[in-house]
Write a protein that holds these residues in place. Structure first.
Motif, short mmCIF file in Angstrom:
data_model
loop_
_atom_site.label_atom_id
_atom_site.label_comp_id
_atom_site.label_asym_id
_atom_site.label_seq_id
_atom_site.Cartn_x
_atom_site.Cartn_y
_atom_site.Cartn_z
N VAL A 128 1.62 -16.77 4.68
CA VAL A 128 1.22 -17.51 5.88
C VAL A 128 2.19 -17.16 6.99
CG1 VAL A 128 0.96 -19.79 6.92
CG2 VAL A 128 0.18 -19.41 4.58
N ALA A 129 1.67 -16.97 8.20
CA ALA A 129 2.50 -16.73 9.38
C ALA A 129 2.01 -17.63 10.50
CB ALA A 129 2.43 -15.27 9.81
N VAL A 130 2.95 -18.26 11.20
CA VAL A 130 2.60 -19.11 12.34
C VAL A 130 3.33 -18.59 13.58
CG1 VAL A 130 2.17 -21.11 10.88
CG2 VAL A 130 4.42 -20.82 11.90
N GLY A 131 2.62 -18.55 14.68
CA GLY A 131 3.21 -18.13 15.95
C GLY A 131 3.29 -19.30 16.90
N LEU A 132 4.38 -19.35 17.66
CA LEU A 132 4.56 -20.38 18.69
C LEU A 132 5.05 -19.71 19.95
CD1 LEU A 132 5.79 -21.66 15.76
CD2 LEU A 132 5.61 -23.72 17.14
N MET A 133 4.48 -20.10 21.09
CA MET A 133 4.87 -19.52 22.36
C MET A 133 5.01 -20.60 23.42
SD MET A 133 3.27 -16.39 24.56
CE MET A 133 4.01 -15.97 26.15
N ASP A 134 6.05 -20.48 24.22
CA ASP A 134 6.32 -21.41 25.31
C ASP A 134 5.79 -20.84 26.62
OD1 ASP A 134 7.31 -23.41 26.90
OD2 ASP A 134 9.37 -22.68 26.90
N GLY A 135 4.80 -21.51 27.20
CA GLY A 135 4.27 -21.08 28.49
C GLY A 135 3.39 -19.86 28.45
N GLY A 136 2.51 -19.78 27.45
CA GLY A 136 1.60 -18.66 27.35
C GLY A 136 0.67 -18.84 26.17
N ARG A 137 0.06 -17.74 25.73
CA ARG A 137 -0.85 -17.77 24.60
C ARG A 137 -0.33 -16.83 23.52
NH1 ARG A 137 -5.93 -19.72 26.33
NH2 ARG A 137 -6.45 -19.79 24.11
#
Length: 249
Positions: A128-137
């Motif tokens: 499993v991989a999760v992505g998180l981004m601040d101020g974008g997609r």
């Protein structure tokens, strides 16, 4: 050329293995991170979780977990939500149990009440991989490194002429890894934009040079600003590709 947000990949064997200071620093600098882990490390309970575990861990997401077609898919789904909550909690200094995963009308997940922190999930065969981004997609896609080789004629309609030329110019042994990279990067971009296959994959391409990955038009002649991507192996089993797209303005 302005470099877009390039996702940074971190491996974690469970919530206690998250390098909190490091990923906070990376999110501040690059604005986009991906945390990945094996399901057996994040859920080392042998068989699947019981109903009470699922109710406590998932809340409103319990129904989605119950709809997963196999026990292995169900555990992957549960691990993805555990990983999302643990990573968001580590980044924001909050109790992971306080985060609720909600969904847009197109089914794209988001963290309720965290408008500036975009999320994406990718999973495949025990990872499993999760992505998180601040101020974008952000978009994340995961694929096994050693599936049956993809046959180029069956996927030519998903590639630009520039990508096809690169594949034909590559050594035979390098063509499948390159094709897999193209397709997972395209999938991650489509997930970031929430477009699915509504944007034909042959209408955009992914190019690499010494400055990193860039999104290009189908003729391979122009770059799209505000885009960053990365594609890395997870051990010897999986390929993880991620895309970050900065907000315009």
């Amino acid at each position: 050329m302005t470099q877009g947000p390039t996702p940074a990949l971190y491996a974690a064997r469970g919530p206690d293995d998250l390098e909190v200071a490091r990923i906070r620093k990376e999110l501040e600098e690059s604005r986009c991170i991906v945390v990945a882990g094996r399901t057996e490390d994040w859920w080392p309970h042998g068989t699947g979780p019981d109903a009470e575990d699922v109710r406590v861990l998932l809340g409103a997401d319990r129904a989605r977990a119950d709809r997963q077609p196999t026990p292995e898919r169900r555990i992957r789904f549960i691990v993805s939500r555990l990983m999302l909550r643990a990573t968001a909690g580590a980044l924001l200094g909050a109790d992971p149990a306080l985060f609720e995963v909600a969904y847009t009308v197109t089914g794209r997940p988001y963290l309720r009440g965290c408008d500036e922190l975009d999320i994406s999930v990718g999973d495949c065969e025990g990872l499993v991989a999760v992505g998180l981004m601040d101020g974008g997609r952000v978009g994340v896609d995961v694929a096994p490194l050693q599936p049956p080789p993809l046959r180029l004629p069956s996927v030519e309609h998903l590639l630009t002429r520039h990508e096809l030329d690169r594949l034909h110019a590559a050594r035979p042994s390098a063509r499948h890894p390159l094709l897999l990279r193209f397709l997972t990067l395209k999938n991650s971009y489509a997930k970031a934009m929430g477009s699915g296959r509504r944007i034909p994959y042959a209408d955009f391409g992914v190019a690499t040079d010494r400055d990193g990955c860039h999104l290009m038009g189908k003729d391979g002649r122009f770059y799209v600003p505000g885009f960053g991507a990365a594609s890395n192996n997870f051990g010897s089993t999986h390929l993880i590709s991620a895309t970050g797209v900065a907000k315009s303005g």
